[in-house]
Every structure is written in C-alpha cells, then in structure tokens.
Design a protein around this motif. Structure first.
Motif, PDB file in Angstrom:
ATOM      1  N   GLY A 244      -3.357  -3.184   9.966  1.00 34.48           N
ATOM      2  CA  GLY A 244      -2.235  -2.305   9.620  1.00 34.48           C
ATOM      3  C   GLY A 244      -2.367  -1.751   8.220  1.00 34.48           C
ATOM      4  O   GLY A 244      -2.097  -0.562   7.982  1.00 34.48           O
ATOM      5  N   TYR A 245      -2.781  -2.595   7.278  1.00 33.01           N
ATOM      6  CA  TYR A 245      -2.982  -2.133   5.899  1.00 33.01           C
ATOM      7  C   TYR A 245      -4.066  -1.061   5.858  1.00 33.01           C
ATOM      8  O   TYR A 245      -3.897  -0.016   5.222  1.00 33.01           O
ATOM      9  CB  TYR A 245      -3.366  -3.309   5.002  1.00 33.01           C
ATOM     10  CG  TYR A 245      -3.912  -2.864   3.655  1.00 33.01           C
ATOM     11  CD1 TYR A 245      -3.060  -2.477   2.627  1.00 33.01           C
ATOM     12  CD2 TYR A 245      -5.288  -2.797   3.435  1.00 33.01           C
ATOM     13  CE1 TYR A 245      -3.557  -2.034   1.405  1.00 33.01           C
ATOM     14  CE2 TYR A 245      -5.798  -2.362   2.220  1.00 33.01           C
ATOM     15  CZ  TYR A 245      -4.929  -1.982   1.206  1.00 33.01           C
ATOM     16  OH  TYR A 245      -5.422  -1.540   0.012  1.00 33.01           O
ATOM     17  N   LEU A 246      -5.178  -1.302   6.532  1.00 31.01           N
ATOM     18  CA  LEU A 246      -6.302  -0.372   6.465  1.00 31.01           C
ATOM     19  C   LEU A 246      -5.954   0.969   7.097  1.00 31.01           C
ATOM     20  O   LEU A 246      -6.379   2.019   6.599  1.00 31.01           O
ATOM     21  CB  LEU A 246      -7.528  -0.992   7.137  1.00 31.01           C
ATOM     22  CG  LEU A 246      -8.093  -2.237   6.419  1.00 31.01           C
ATOM     23  CD1 LEU A 246      -9.232  -2.835   7.219  1.00 31.01           C
ATOM     24  CD2 LEU A 246      -8.539  -1.897   5.009  1.00 31.01           C
ATOM     25  N   ARG A 247      -5.192   0.961   8.182  1.00 30.60           N
ATOM     26  CA  ARG A 247      -4.767   2.234   8.782  1.00 30.60           C
ATOM     27  C   ARG A 247      -3.919   3.031   7.797  1.00 30.60           C
ATOM     28  O   ARG A 247      -4.109   4.244   7.633  1.00 30.60           O
ATOM     29  CB  ARG A 247      -3.960   1.967  10.063  1.00 30.60           C
ATOM     30  CG  ARG A 247      -4.804   1.608  11.275  1.00 30.60           C
ATOM     31  CD  ARG A 247      -3.996   1.735  12.566  1.00 30.60           C
ATOM     32  NE  ARG A 247      -2.817   0.873  12.557  1.00 30.60           N
ATOM     33  CZ  ARG A 247      -2.811  -0.383  12.995  1.00 30.60           C
ATOM     34  NH1 ARG A 247      -3.922  -0.921  13.475  1.00 30.60           N
ATOM     35  NH2 ARG A 247      -1.694  -1.093  12.974  1.00 30.60           N
ATOM     36  N   LYS A 248      -2.982   2.348   7.141  1.00 33.57           N
ATOM     37  CA  LYS A 248      -2.122   3.037   6.174  1.00 33.57           C
ATOM     38  C   LYS A 248      -2.912   3.510   4.959  1.00 33.57           C
ATOM     39  O   LYS A 248      -2.688   4.614   4.443  1.00 33.57           O
ATOM     40  CB  LYS A 248      -0.982   2.121   5.750  1.00 33.57           C
ATOM     41  CG  LYS A 248       0.036   1.855   6.846  1.00 33.57           C
ATOM     42  CD  LYS A 248       1.156   0.941   6.385  1.00 33.57           C
ATOM     43  CE  LYS A 248       2.189   0.734   7.484  1.00 33.57           C
ATOM     44  NZ  LYS A 248       3.292  -0.156   7.054  1.00 33.57           N
ATOM     45  N   LEU A 249      -3.842   2.690   4.494  1.00 28.78           N
ATOM     46  CA  LEU A 249      -4.662   3.061   3.337  1.00 28.78           C
ATOM     47  C   LEU A 249      -5.445   4.336   3.623  1.00 28.78           C
ATOM     48  O   LEU A 249      -5.441   5.287   2.813  1.00 28.78           O
ATOM     49  CB  LEU A 249      -5.621   1.911   3.004  1.00 28.78           C
ATOM     50  CG  LEU A 249      -6.617   2.172   1.862  1.00 28.78           C
ATOM     51  CD1 LEU A 249      -5.886   2.293   0.534  1.00 28.78           C
ATOM     52  CD2 LEU A 249      -7.667   1.051   1.802  1.00 28.78           C
ATOM     53  N   ARG A 250      -6.107   4.372   4.752  1.00 27.62           N
ATOM     54  CA  ARG A 250      -6.912   5.548   5.102  1.00 27.62           C
ATOM     55  C   ARG A 250      -6.028   6.780   5.262  1.00 27.62           C
ATOM     56  O   ARG A 250      -6.372   7.878   4.777  1.00 27.62           O
ATOM     57  CB  ARG A 250      -7.662   5.263   6.406  1.00 27.62           C
ATOM     58  CG  ARG A 250      -8.517   6.407   6.903  1.00 27.62           C
ATOM     59  CD  ARG A 250      -9.736   6.625   6.031  1.00 27.62           C
ATOM     60  NE  ARG A 250     -10.738   5.590   6.217  1.00 27.62           N
ATOM     61  CZ  ARG A 250     -11.864   5.529   5.528  1.00 27.62           C
ATOM     62  NH1 ARG A 250     -12.109   6.455   4.597  1.00 27.62           N
ATOM     63  NH2 ARG A 250     -12.740   4.565   5.729  1.00 27.62           N
TER      64      ARG A 250
ATOM     65  N   LYS B 279      -1.990  11.164  -0.973  1.00 27.96           N
ATOM     66  CA  LYS B 279      -0.806  10.487  -1.481  1.00 27.96           C
ATOM     67  C   LYS B 279      -1.181   9.259  -2.319  1.00 27.96           C
ATOM     68  O   LYS B 279      -2.307   8.764  -2.249  1.00 27.96           O
ATOM     69  CB  LYS B 279       0.090  10.071  -0.314  1.00 27.96           C
ATOM     70  CG  LYS B 279       0.686  11.249   0.439  1.00 27.96           C
ATOM     71  CD  LYS B 279       1.551  10.788   1.600  1.00 27.96           C
ATOM     72  CE  LYS B 279       2.167  11.971   2.340  1.00 27.96           C
ATOM     73  NZ  LYS B 279       2.997  11.532   3.502  1.00 27.96           N
ATOM     74  N   PRO B 280      -0.238   8.754  -3.108  1.00 28.54           N
ATOM     75  CA  PRO B 280      -0.497   7.542  -3.883  1.00 28.54           C
ATOM     76  C   PRO B 280      -0.783   6.355  -2.953  1.00 28.54           C
ATOM     77  O   PRO B 280      -0.302   6.300  -1.819  1.00 28.54           O
ATOM     78  CB  PRO B 280       0.803   7.314  -4.659  1.00 28.54           C
ATOM     79  CG  PRO B 280       1.500   8.634  -4.656  1.00 28.54           C
ATOM     80  CD  PRO B 280       1.109   9.299  -3.369  1.00 28.54           C
ATOM     81  N   LEU B 281      -1.545   5.396  -3.454  1.00 32.15           N
ATOM     82  CA  LEU B 281      -1.882   4.216  -2.672  1.00 32.15           C
ATOM     83  C   LEU B 281      -2.219   3.066  -3.616  1.00 32.15           C
ATOM     84  O   LEU B 281      -2.409   3.263  -4.819  1.00 32.15           O
ATOM     85  CB  LEU B 281      -3.057   4.503  -1.720  1.00 32.15           C
ATOM     86  CG  LEU B 281      -4.345   5.059  -2.351  1.00 32.15           C
ATOM     87  CD1 LEU B 281      -5.272   3.958  -2.838  1.00 32.15           C
ATOM     88  CD2 LEU B 281      -5.081   5.950  -1.362  1.00 32.15           C
TER      89      LEU B 281
ATOM     90  N   VAL C 241       0.811  -1.212   0.000  1.00 31.59           N
ATOM     91  CA  VAL C 241       0.000   0.000   0.000  1.00 31.59           C
ATOM     92  C   VAL C 241       0.845   1.262   0.000  1.00 31.59           C
ATOM     93  O   VAL C 241       0.430   2.310  -0.512  1.00 31.59           O
ATOM     94  CB  VAL C 241      -0.980   0.011   1.200  1.00 31.59           C
ATOM     95  CG1 VAL C 241      -0.248   0.244   2.503  1.00 31.59           C
ATOM     96  CG2 VAL C 241      -2.074   1.053   1.003  1.00 31.59           C
ATOM     97  N   GLU C 242       2.074   1.192   0.550  1.00 38.87           N
ATOM     98  CA  GLU C 242       2.887   2.397   0.678  1.00 38.87           C
ATOM     99  C   GLU C 242       4.152   2.371  -0.176  1.00 38.87           C
ATOM    100  O   GLU C 242       5.070   3.154   0.045  1.00 38.87           O
ATOM    101  CB  GLU C 242       3.255   2.626   2.142  1.00 38.87           C
ATOM    102  CG  GLU C 242       4.065   1.507   2.781  1.00 38.87           C
ATOM    103  CD  GLU C 242       4.376   1.760   4.249  1.00 38.87           C
ATOM    104  OE1 GLU C 242       3.897   2.788   4.792  1.00 38.87           O
ATOM    105  OE2 GLU C 242       5.100   0.941   4.841  1.00 38.87           O
ATOM    106  N   MET C 243       4.203   1.492  -1.172  1.00 37.93           N
ATOM    107  CA  MET C 243       5.403   1.424  -2.012  1.00 37.93           C
ATOM    108  C   MET C 243       5.688   2.735  -2.721  1.00 37.93           C
ATOM    109  O   MET C 243       6.836   3.107  -2.942  1.00 37.93           O
ATOM    110  CB  MET C 243       5.268   0.291  -3.033  1.00 37.93           C
ATOM    111  CG  MET C 243       5.480  -1.093  -2.449  1.00 37.93           C
ATOM    112  SD  MET C 243       5.164  -2.412  -3.639  1.00 37.93           S
ATOM    113  CE  MET C 243       6.435  -2.080  -4.862  1.00 37.93           C
TER     114      MET C 243
END
Length: 472
Positions: A216-222, A229-231, A63-65
């Motif tokens: 963890g993925y969902l926190r970063k996605l939101r 930012k890109p996602l 998600v954060e690449m």
C-alpha cells in the motif's frame, strides 16, 4: 496602550506578537537571529504538522501526510492565515482555507510572509537582540535587559524562547529530563538539504522489495511521484544496516548504542516556486544524544559534531543509496532542532494521560491533534509514536502558559508546563502557534483589564481568541 514584549521570534513567538498587537497592545518582538520562524525557517523544517488530527504514522499515512485532508482541522487563526499567504506566494503546497495533515512549504518565503504579518500588525521587530536579564519590581517581571545594556519595560513579557530562558532568568521553577537528569532528553537534529538527486532511481529502489515497505505504501509513493506531489520516504533501514556492517555508517554524538536500522533518517523532496522539486531532498536525522542544550559548552561541541556528521551521512547516501551517486550536501540548517529542554512549571501541568485520553478543559485556548512523538534518548531504538486514542483531540488549558508563582510573565511554545510525554505532542508546530496566539491575546487583555494574567477571566480570553479565528 498595553506594552507587551515577546522574547523569541520562532514558531510560537511570531504568533504571540501578532496576536497581542491585534488585541490592541504595543508589541516589541525580540529575536536573536536575523529572521523570524525559528526551526520553520532557519531550521529548514519545511512542514507544519498537526493542524489536523495526526493519525498514527504508519508507512501509508506517513507518505501522504502532505497531501491528505483526512480528519478534522483543529487549528485555524493565525496558523491558517499564514498558510494561506504562503500558498498565495507560491510558498506552500495546498489550497487556501484547508491545511493538509503536514503542510509542505518554502522556508525562505516563510521568512518573508511572517515578517510582513508582524509588521502589518504593528509589531516592532528587533533582530540580533539577546535578552540577558529580567527587570523585576516586588517580584513581578516588568521588562527585560537586552544585549547586556538596553532596558525594555513591559506590562507583560512572553517567553517564547523554546528553552524557557526568560522564565529561568526570572527564577521560575522548571523541569528538564527525568529524575533530575537534564540530559535525559530527546536527541537534537540538524536538518540539511542534498542536491543533484535522481529521486526516480531512489523510488525505483524503494519499490524493488529490498526494503520493508508495504504494498500500500509503495503504490501511494509511486502515484504521488508520478503526479508531482509531495511525498515522504521514511529512511532506508536495510541500506543503513549494510553500510554499518561495512563501517560506513557514522556514529552520532553522545551515543554508543546507535542502531542504524532504527535510526531516525527521513527524506522528502522540497517545495519551491509553487512546485515540488524532486532533485533536492530534505533530511531529518537525529544527530546528537544526551545533550543538555541549556549548557552552551556541551551544545557547541554537539553542533560541531553534527556538521561533521552531516557530511558523513551525505557520503553514505552517495555510496549506498540509488539516485544519490552524484548528490551533494547543498545546505545545512542555521538553527538546530532542539526537541526538549526546560519545561516551566505552571498553574497546571499537562500530562501524557491528558493528551492520549483526549481530555477537555474549561480554560481551553485551542486544540491539538498531534501524535506523541518522543525520540529515543540514545539511538538504540526507534522513535516512539503514539496517536491520540480514537482519532480524537485534546484541548490545551490556558493554565500551562502561566508560571506558577511569577507575575508579569507568560510562556508559550515547547517550554510550556507539560510532562515529557505531553511535551512530545504539544512541542510540534501547530501546538506552538496555538499557545503563542493565546499568550499574546492574554497579555494584551490582562493589561487592559488591570489584572495579572493568571486572574484574567477565561471567558474574555476565549471570546477574543474566537474573534481572531481560533478554534476552541
């Protein structure tokens, strides 16, 4: 002055041409379309991956690449120069001098940037030019014949066609597929864009707990979405499964075993005019299986099927995916995403073990940190992703650019000498640019030194690459 002809202006070809010209050669770049960049531009693949070590692609790293600077940057030179110029033009996300793990960019601005870089280096770019034969003297390649008539002589020819087309015309030995089956290859994709997307609704759905996403993925996605930012959303497998049960998920060309839940189907918002655009999304979907892309008849049939598949997958999004109720297919890529065809046998063959064990080579021409990315051949299982062990990097040996028995010719890009597993790593964009830059410098220096490229002193090549900013 050395005369170098580069055939194919894609991800490796533009770099080869620039590098050769900067090393003092008179360079002609032949490209069969009307733009440079290949899949990066006409293929709508708007992300350059693996300029840094690429970690295992679990949800939280995927998600954060586009925003992460984690790990060592291993590719510089022409690749970083290109990214810096994109950023300056509002055509890429990031900060100058530092690449993210996956650099998000605008394909249309990319076309302009790399064309300018070629012309500023003195490269003669010839569009709409198809190589139809090679010129040989005493077994050595001395040029090519283009558009069934024009003869273009050269001291060295560089094959950056992706399919090893020039090497094949010259009679070079190659491998394709496995165990003599040229269709045992990774699937083909046709990237496309969808407009009219309400991505906030899609993210709300992703965060609803109905898909198999980690907290963890969902926190970063939101967070990425709220910060503009890109996602990346790695597909919505439960919705695909529901659609398939209702008969609303399309089948793909060449596959009778497509598993909708495992089907590669990634979506990302695009980058335009210096910002992330959330109402247009890019889609990477495997669409055609068991296709020998060097067989034009079969490939043409697959292309027609992929375009039809795109419209059907667009209908799936409208019917099943929140936020896509009023969306539409905005653009389908001109260039298709071929992952694997001919792999020219060289003075050395890079192996999967070399890659995964992060091996070093005395004739290194650069590093690669890309995961081994091998898509399932029939769609029955998920893509196999294997990161280099211990977060390390492998060196790329010069010998994989040198065909085993043909002089006057070098290869770069995904047709280099590698087995199927190694190809799953080095075929990615950063690896293609590294091999392209090295082939260009080698062709120029070999002619200047009066030797065949296979006999070029490796120290001379390595120093010249360092002088061009490459990291060895």
């Amino acid at each position: 002055m050395a005369k170098v002809v580069v055939v194919g202006g894609g991800t490796s070809g533009f770099a080869a041409a620039i590098a050769a010209a900067r090393a003092g050669a008179d360079v002609t770049l032949l490209e069969q379309s009307s733009y440079l960049g290949g899949t990066m531009t006409g293929g709508l693949v708007p992300g350059i991956v693996s300029l840094r070590h690429q970690p295992w692609r679990d949800q939280e790293t995927l998600v954060e690449m586009e925003t992460s600077h984690a790990g060592d940057q291993v590719v510089q030179g022409i690749a970083q120069e290109m990214i810096d110029r994109l950023i300056d033009a509002g055509g890429a996300y990031g900060i100058p001098g530092q690449a993210t793990i996956r650099v998000s960019f605008d394909p249309e601005i990319m076309k302009v940037v790399i064309d300018k870089m070629c012309r500023e280096a003195g490269v003669a770019v010839e569009y709409h030019t198809k190589v139809t034969a090679v010129l040989r003297e005493n077994g050595r390649v001395v040029g090519v014949k283009a558009n069934f008539g024009d003869e273009i002589v050269a001291d060295h020819v560089i094959d950056t066609t992706g399919d090893g087309h020039v090497a094949w015309l010259a009679g070079a030995r190659y491998e394709q597929g496995e165990k003599g089956d040229p269709t045992y290859v990774q699937p083909i994709s046709m990237y496309f864009l969808m407009g009219g997307v309400a991505l906030d609704k899609t993210i709300d759905y992703a965060c609803s707990g109905r898909e198999d996403f980690s907290e963890g993925y969902l926190r970063k996605l939101r967070k990425l979405y709220e910060e503009g930012k890109p996602l990346t959303i790695p597909g919505l497998p439960r919705l695909r499964e529901v659609a398939a049960q209702a008969g609303d998920y399309p089948g793909a060309f060449g596959s009778t075993t497509l598993n909708p839940r495992a089907h590669n189907n990634i979506l990302r918002p695009i980058f335009r005019n210096g910002r992330v655009v959330y109402d247009i999304t890019m889609h990477n979907v495997d669409m055609a299986y068991r296709v020998d892309a060097t067989d034009n008849k079969t490939l043409s049939e697959a292309i027609g099927s992929m375009r039809d598949f795109t419209l059907k997958i667009g209908e799936f999004y409208r019917k099943y995916v929140p936020g896509y109720e009023n969306a539409y297919v905005l653009q389908i890529a001109d260039n298709i995403g071929i992952r694997e065809t001919r792999r020219v046998v060289g003075a050395y063959m890079l192996t999967g073990e070399d890659v995964l064990e992060a091996r070093s080579f005395p004739d290194s021409i650069g590093y690669c940190g890309a995961t081994v990315d091998v898509h399932n051949i029939d769609g029955s299982a998920s893509t196999r992703m294997t990161a280099i062990r211990g977060g390390r990097l492998y060196q790329i040996p010069y010998r994989i650019l040198v065909p085993e028995a043909i002089d006057g010719l070098l290869v770069a890009g995904r047709c280099v000498s590698a087995d199927r597993v190694a190809c799953g790593s080095i075929r990615q964009q950063a690896g293609c640019i590294v091999t392209g830059q090295a082939a260009g410098v080698a062709a120029a220096l070999a002619t200047d030194q009066g030797v065949e490229a296979r006999h070029l002193p490796i120290g001379l090549l390595q120093q010249a690459l360092k002088d061009q900013g490459a990291q060895l």
